[in-house]
Design an enzyme around this catalytic site. Structure first.
Site, mmCIF file in Angstrom:
data_model
loop_
_atom_site.group_PDB
_atom_site.id
_atom_site.type_symbol
_atom_site.label_atom_id
_atom_site.label_comp_id
_atom_site.label_asym_id
_atom_site.label_seq_id
_atom_site.Cartn_x
_atom_site.Cartn_y
_atom_site.Cartn_z
ATOM 1 C CE LYS A 13 -3.951 -2.171 0.398
ATOM 2 N NZ LYS A 13 -4.797 -2.301 -0.749
ATOM 3 C CB CYS A 14 -0.110 4.704 -0.819
ATOM 4 S SG CYS A 14 0.574 6.349 -0.995
ATOM 5 N N PRO A 15 2.754 4.426 0.948
ATOM 6 C CG PRO A 15 4.553 5.628 1.944
ATOM 7 C CD PRO A 15 3.313 4.791 2.275
#
Length: 75
Positions: A13-15
């Site tokens: 998942k981000c980042p």
């Protein structure tokens, strides 16, 4: 499409996808193409913004079977 290196960031998942992409690009020569596989739906906007901010060229992006593919050319 031709690529010089492939990066699999599926499940992250981000980042993290962007951070790993940035690291991979830093290890590549100018003009090399990086193929990235991601599953985070937010990665589409993230990679567009990343390319614009860094000057690396986003050659292509697409989605297939819940996997997003990006081709980035190192500046």
């Amino acid at each position: 499409m031709h690529c010089d290196r492939e990066l699999d960031v599926r499940g992250l998942k981000c980042p993290l996808p962007i951070l790993r992409t940035k690291k991979a690009l830093s290890e590549m020569a100018s003009g090399d193409v990086l193929h990235v596989l991601a599953t985070d739906p937010g990665s589409v906007k993230d990679f567009q913004a990343f390319a614009k901010q860094t000057g690396n060229e986003l050659l292509s992006n697409g989605e297939g079977n819940q996997v997003f593919e990006f081709y980035l050319k190192r500046k």
